[in-house]
Design a protein around this motif. Structure first.
Motif, mmCIF file in Angstrom:
data_model
loop_
_atom_site.group_PDB
_atom_site.id
_atom_site.type_symbol
_atom_site.label_atom_id
_atom_site.label_comp_id
_atom_site.label_asym_id
_atom_site.label_seq_id
_atom_site.Cartn_x
_atom_site.Cartn_y
_atom_site.Cartn_z
ATOM 1 N N GLY A 1 9.175 6.427 -24.707
ATOM 2 C CA GLY A 1 10.424 7.222 -24.428
ATOM 3 C C GLY A 1 10.216 8.631 -25.155
ATOM 4 N N GLY A 2 9.598 8.552 -26.395
ATOM 5 C CA GLY A 2 9.301 9.748 -26.892
ATOM 6 C C GLY A 2 8.421 10.846 -26.185
ATOM 7 N N TRP B 105 9.013 16.226 -20.425
ATOM 8 C CA TRP B 105 10.051 16.760 -19.685
ATOM 9 C C TRP B 105 10.326 18.020 -20.418
ATOM 10 N N ALA B 106 10.314 17.959 -21.626
ATOM 11 C CA ALA B 106 10.676 19.267 -22.536
ATOM 12 C C ALA B 106 9.309 20.401 -22.040
ATOM 13 N N PHE C 268 8.708 25.981 -16.969
ATOM 14 C CA PHE C 268 9.615 26.380 -16.074
ATOM 15 C C PHE C 268 10.396 27.766 -16.271
ATOM 16 N N ILE C 269 11.045 27.519 -17.589
ATOM 17 C CA ILE C 269 11.762 28.937 -17.826
ATOM 18 C C ILE C 269 10.742 30.083 -18.268
ATOM 19 N N ILE D 243 2.215 19.958 -18.261
ATOM 20 C CA ILE D 243 2.273 18.488 -18.284
ATOM 21 C C ILE D 243 1.184 17.878 -18.808
ATOM 22 N N LEU D 244 0.022 18.129 -18.267
ATOM 23 C CA LEU D 244 -1.147 17.583 -18.716
ATOM 24 C C LEU D 244 -1.575 17.823 -20.255
ATOM 25 N N SER D 245 -1.166 19.015 -20.743
ATOM 26 C CA SER D 245 -1.502 19.343 -22.107
ATOM 27 C C SER D 245 -0.585 18.663 -22.832
ATOM 28 N N ALA D 246 0.760 18.520 -22.472
ATOM 29 C CA ALA D 246 1.528 17.687 -23.322
ATOM 30 C C ALA D 246 1.160 16.362 -23.307
#
Lengths: 539, 331
Positions: free
Chosen positions: B32-33, B39-40, B46-47, B300-303
Motif C-alpha cells: 500500500g505504501g 501515485w505521488a 505531472f504538476i 514511476i520507474l524511479s519511484a
C-alpha cells in the motif's frame, strides 16, 4: 520554359567528368565488406520527411531518395525522375519518373506513389512540427496523367519550391498505413541503395545492401548496387570519443571533428581528413529590434562595426573555421560577396556611435550607461543546441564587447521550454543561430516577418523594405535576378540596419581510415554523402 | 558514523516483525505504501512538468511555421485540447492498464521505449554496484587500522570520490581503449564493453562506501569483543571478515542502497561518454524536450526502484544484525 534538354546535357557533362576522374583513379573499386561510421547525431525521428536534423541526412539518405539530385552549382540532375519540366513561369512542375524503380518493400515507384507523398505532407496532422507544412502549403493541386508523370500545380510562383519537391525523400505507399509512420524505421520503406535492417536506440543503426538497386543519381560516382555489403552508423556523441575510436581502429570513419582534433588526421598517412562549409545562414548573432537596447539602430551598428570576429575564430578553432560576412553561406549560388570586409574591426566608429546614442557615461565596472541604466544585452542560447565550441566563441565575443565598447553581453543558457517561451514573447536581447536550408529558404526563415513565415526571425525585424525583396526573389527562377534581390537584402539587413552580426560558417568534417575510398561530401548540399559509392581497399 | 546511521535503519524498517500472523498485514502495508509513493511520484511529476516554462504545443511546433491549423492538429493528436484534470485522470486510468502513451518527440510507445532501454541500464548499474561493493570490502578490510595502507587508501578514495565520472570515463577510455585497445569504446554488445563504464561509474561510489565501511570496521575492532576473539587465538583476518565486517556492514548497506538509487542519475553521464544505450540519455532528452509521457514513465520507474531498494535494505538489515530482529520481537 522547357528544361528537359538542360537536364540531359547536365547528365552528359557529369558522365564525362566521371569517366575522366575514373581514368585517374589509382585502383578499381572492390565490392564487399562493411563500413562502420561513427556519427555525432542520432536521427530523431527516423521518418526521413519529418526529421529536420541536417546532421542525420548522411544516415537517412542511404535508404531514402528523391526525384532529382543536384550539382555543385545548384542545377538539377535526374534521379528517381528521369526529367522534369517547369511551365507557367514555375507555377506548374512536371516530373517524368524512371520506369524501373522499386521500394525495398517491393512496391513500384509510380506516379500514384509519388503523389501520395505530396498529398500527405499537406496534412497538418502529419506535417506539424516539421518544415514540411511551410512548403507544402504552396501546392494547389496534384495530377497523375499517367503511370510515370506527376504534375504539381502551385497557388503562386514560388521559386524555392522546385528544390523542395525535387529533394523530398519519398516513402512507399504501404508506409502510410504503418503504426510507426511518424517514428520511422523498417516499416517505412524507401528506394535507397541500402535497406534499414536494425535500429538499436542509443547505440547504432545497421543497413544492408539492396542488391536490386540500379537507379543512382546521374552525377553519382558509380551506377548499380552499392560496393559495400552493409554500413553501420554508430552513435558516438562525444567528440573526443569519436576521435579515439577512429584512431584505435574501432570505427572506419567519423564525422564531426573539432578544430583541436583535426591535426590528428590531417598529416597522418593512415587517415584522410576533409571538410566542407555548410549551406545556409552563417552562425550569426541576431539583434532583437523590438526589445532592450538593441532597439536602437546605433547600438546595433556599434556592435557590428566595433567587434572583430576574425582573431577570435583563429584562436578558438585554430584556423579550422571560416569567417562569414553575409546572410547566406559563401558556397550558396545565391551568395554575393558585396559586404565582405565592409564592416567590423572599427572600435573608434563603434564607440562614436554609442556616444551619439547617449550611452556616454560609465559605471564602476567600466560599462556604458544612460540615465543610470547599464548597456546590457542578453544573449539566449538553448542548452541543447550548444555545439562546436560555440559557448567559448560567445564568451570571447562577450569579453571583446566589454573591452572594446563597454557593452555588457550576458550569456544565458536555457532549457528548451524557457527558450520557447522567450522566443514567443520576444523578450530577449539576442539569439545566436544558423540554418542549413538552401535556395533562399534559409533567408526567408530569418527575414520574413515573425507571423508571416519567419519561423526563426530572431531579430524580429519587420522592416517594410525587406518584404518586397524577399517576394521579388521568390517570384522568379532566374538565379542572377534572385542573387540581385538577396544582395540588396544583405546590404540592407547587415550594413544599414545591422539586425544580424554574422560570425562563422558552420562546416562538416569527415575523417576516415586510408583504406576507405570514395567517402566525401554531397554536391551542393555539402553534407557528408551517404555510403553508396564508398569501397574498402585491402587492409 | 555508525551511531548516526543506526536510527536511519530503524526508521526505514518501521513495521516490525511481531508474529507470523502480522507478517501478511505488514506486507500489505508495504505494498500500500509503495502504491502511494508511485501515485505521488506520478502526480508530482505531472504538476512539475506542467509548471515548467514553455507550453507543449509551442515546443512541438519548434522552430517551424505555426498556424491555427497546425496547432489544432497537435492538440488533437496528443489530447491537449481537453482540460488538464481530464488529461491527468485519463493518464492515471491508462497507466493502470499498462499503457504509458506515446513519446511526443520520438513518436514511439513509451512502455516499449523504456523497456528496451531498461536492460542496458540495469546491466550497467548492476556491474557498477558489483565494482563498488568489491572495491569497498577489499579496500576496507585490507586497510582498517593499518597506518600506511589507511592513508594511501584514504587518499585514493578521496581522489576517486571527487573525480567527475565524465573525466574518469575519458581517462579510462584513453588508456584502456584507445591506447592499449583492451576494451571497445562503445555500445552494449558484450561483456568487454561493460568493463570500463562500470569501473567509471562504480569506483566513485565504491570509494564513498569503503570510507564508511572502514570507519565501521575500525570501531568494531576497537570493541572489547574483538580483543576477546583475538585472545582466543583467532586469526586477525578471520576476526575482520567474520565478525567485525558484520558490525560494520549495517551503515554501509544502508548507504549502498541509497547509492543504487543514485546509479540511474549517475548512468546519464556514463552512458553519454561510452555511447551506451540506456535510460539515462532517454531521460535527459525527455526532460530537456518536456516529453511528458517519457518523463512520467521514468518517474514511476524511479519511484519503484526506491521502494524496492528501501525494502531490500530493511530485510538485509534484519539478516545482518540479529539485534534488530530481537528488538522487533520484543515489541
Amino acid at each position: 520554359m522547357r528544361l528537359n534538354n538542360k537536364v540531359a546535357m547536365m547528365a552528359t557533362v557529369s558522365l564525362l567528368a566521371l569517366s575522366v576522374s575514373s581514368a585517374f583513379a589509382a585502383a578499381e573499386p572492390r565490392t564487399g565488406g562493411t563500413l562502420t561510421w561513427g556519427v555525432e547525431t542520432e536521427p530523431k525521428p527516423l521518418n526521413p520527411q519529418l526529421n529536420g536534423q541536417s546532421k542525420a541526412e548522411l544516415i537517412l539518405r542511404v535508404a531514402y531518395e528523391s526525384l532529382l539530385a543536384r550539382n555543385a552549382d545548384g542545377s538539377f540532375v535526374p534521379w528517381l525522375a528521369e526529367s522534369y519540366r517547369v511551365e507557367q513561369d514555375g507555377k506548374r512542375i512536371i516530373f517524368t519518373l524512371r520506369p524501373d524503380v522499386k521500394f525495398s518493400d517491393g512496391a513500384k515507384l509510380n506516379a500514384e506513389a509519388v503523389a501520395e507523398n505530396f498529398r500527405h505532407i499537406q496534412d497538418p496532422a502529419y506535417c506539424a512540427g516539421s518544415s514540411l507544412c511551410a512548403l507544402s502549403r504552396h501546392i494547389d493541386s496534384i495530377e497523375t496523367p499517367d503511370e510515370r508523370t506527376v504534375v504539381l500545380n502551385l497557388k503562386a510562383v514560388y521559386s524555392p519550391f522546385l528544390a523542395f519537391a525535387a529533394g523530398l525523400k519519398l516513402i512507399s505507399p504501404k508506409s502510410w498505413q504503418s503504426p510507426d509512420l511518424k517514428a520511422g524505421g523498417a516499416s517505412v520503406a524507401g528506394t535507397g541503395p541500402f535497406i534499414l535492417q536494425r535500429y538499436e536506440k542509443g547505440q547504432q543503426i545497421v543497413f544492408v545492401k539492396n542488391p536490386e538497386y540500379n537507379w543512382a543519381p546521374a552525377n553519382a560516382a558509380h551506377q548499380g548496387p552499392a560496393y559495400l555489403d552493409g554500413v553501420t552508423y554508430r552513435f558516438l556523441p562525444e567528440s573526443s570519443v569519436r576521435v579515439g575510436a577512429l584512431l584505435s581502429g574501432q570505427v572506419d570513419a567519423i564525422e564531426g571533428v573539432s578544430g583541436n582534433d583535426a591535426g590528428e588526421f590531417k598529416n597522418n598517412p593512415d587517415f584522410t581528413y576533409q571538410h566542407a562549409l555548410n549551406t545556409g545562414t552563417p552562425y550569426s548573432l541576431f539583434l532583437n529590434v523590438e526589445y532592450g537596447p538593441t532597439q536602437e539602430l546605433k547600438v546595433r551598428q556599434a556592435l557590428l562595426q566595433g567587434l572583430d570576429v576574425a582573431p577570435i575564430l583563429q584562436s578558438i578553432y585554430r584556423g579550422e573555421r571560416t569567417r562569414a560576412w553575409g546572410i547566406t553561406s559563401p558556397v550558396d549560388p545565391l551568395y554575393t560577396n558585396g559586404v565582405e570586409g565592409k564592416y567590423g574591426n572599427n572600435p573608434d566608429l563603434g564607440n562614436k556611435l554609442l556616444d551619439e546614442a547617449g550611452w556616454n557615461t560609465r559605471d564602476a565596472d567600466g560599462f556604458r550607461t544612460k540615465d543610470g541604466q547599464r548597456l546590457s544585452i542578453e544573449i539566449i542560447q538553448a542548452q541543447a543546441t550548444v555545439r562546436d565550441q560555440r559557448d567559448v566563441l560567445l564568451q570571447a565575443i562577450q569579453a571583446q564587447a566589454r573591452q572594446r565598447l563597454g557593452v555588457e553581453l550576458k550569456l544565458r543558457y536555457v532549457d528548451s521550454g524557457t527558450y520557447t517561451e522567450l522566443r514567443n514573447s520576444g523578450q530577449f536581447g539576442s539569439i545566436a543561430n544558423s540554418n542549413t536550408e538552401t535556395d533562399g529558404i534559409d533567408i526567408e526563415n530569418h527575414y520574413l516577418p515573425v507571423n508571416a513565415g519567419g519561423a526563426i526571425n530572431y531579430s524580429r525585424t519587420s522592416d517594410p523594405a525587406i518584404l518586397p525583396l524577399l517576394k521579388g526573389a521568390s517570384a522568379t527562377a532566374d538565379v542572377p535576378a534572385r542573387r540581385g534581390f538577396y544582395a540588396q537584402l544583405q546590404q540592407l539587413a547587415i550594413i544599414d540596419r545591422a539586425v544580424a552580426i554574422p560570425l562563422y560558417e558552420p562546416e562538416d568534417q569527415i575523417a576516415a581510415a586510408s583504406y576507405v575510398n570514395g567517402i566525401g561530401f554531397r554536391p551542393f548540399k555539402q553534407m557528408p554523402e551517404n555510403a553508396y559509392s564508398v569501397w574498402l581497399s585491402e587492409h | 558514523m555508525s551511531s548516526e546511521t543506526t536510527p536511519l535503519i530503524k526508521s526505514v524498517g518501521q513495521p516490525r516483525l511481531k508474529a507470523s500472523s502480522s507478517l501478511a498485514w505488514r506486507i500489505a502495508g508495504r505494498i500500500g505504501g509503495g502504491v502511494m509513493v508511485l501515485w505521488a511520484a506520478v502526480s508530482l511529476s505531472f504538476i512539475a512538468v506542467w509548471l515548467a516554462p514553455g507550453d507543449i504545443v509551442s515546443l512541438l511546433v519548434g522552430e517551424q511555421v505555426r498556424t491555427p491549423a497546425i496547432e489544432a492538429a497537435i492538440r488533437a493528436e496528443w489530447g491537449l485540447d481537453r482540460p488538464l484534470w481530464q488529461q491527468y485522470l485519463s493518464y492515471l486510468w491508462r497507466i493502470m492498464h499498462g499503457d504509458f502513451g506515446r513519446s511526443y518527440m520520438l513518436n514511439v510507445d513509451v512502455g516499449q521505449l523504456v523497456a528496451s532501454q531498461l536492460l542496458p541500464t540495469l546491466k550497467l548499474a548492476g556491474a557498477a554496484l558489483l565494482v563498488s561493493v568489491v572495491f569497498a570490502v577489499l579496500v576496507a578490510v585490507l586497510t582498517a587500522h593499518r597506518r600506511w595502507g589507511r592513508s594511501v587508501a584514504n587518499g585514493l578514495e578521496l581522489l576517486l570520490a571527487s573525480t567527475p565520472s565524465f573525466w574518469l570515463g575519458i581517462v579510462l577510455l584513453f588508456i584502456f581503449s584507445f591506447t592499449l585497445r583492451w576494451f571497445p569504446v562503445a555500445g552494449d554488445r558484450n561483456f568487454a564493453a561493460l568493463v570500463l563504464p562500470s569501473l567509471s561509474l562504480g569506483l566513485a561510489q565504491g570509494a564513498v562506501v569503503s570510507q564508511v565501511l572502514r570507519r565501521g570496521l575500525e570501531d568494531a575492532l576497537d570493541q572489547p569483543f574483538s580483543l576477546t576473539l583475538r585472545a582466543w587465538g583467532i586469526h586477525g583476518v578471520i576476526v575482520r571478515l567474520r565478525h567485525a565486517l558484520r558490525h560494520a556492514a549495517l551503515p554501509a548497506v544502508t548507504l549502498t542502497g541509497w547509492l543504487v538509487c543514485g546509479l540511474l542519475s549517475g548512468a546519464v553521464i556514463t552512458e553519454q561518454v561510452f555511447s551506451r544505450p540506456g535510460l539515462g540519455k532517454v531521460t535527459v532528452d525527455a526532460v530537456l524536450a518536456k516529453d511528458m509521457p517519457v518523463v512520467l514513465a521514468v518517474a514511476i520507474l524511479s519511484a519503484l526502484v526506491y521502494v524496492v531498494m528501501s525494502t531490500l535494505v530493511d530485510i538485509l538489515g534484519l539478516l545482518i544484525d540479529p539485534r534488530l530482529r530481537s528488538q522487533a520481537d520484543k515489541e
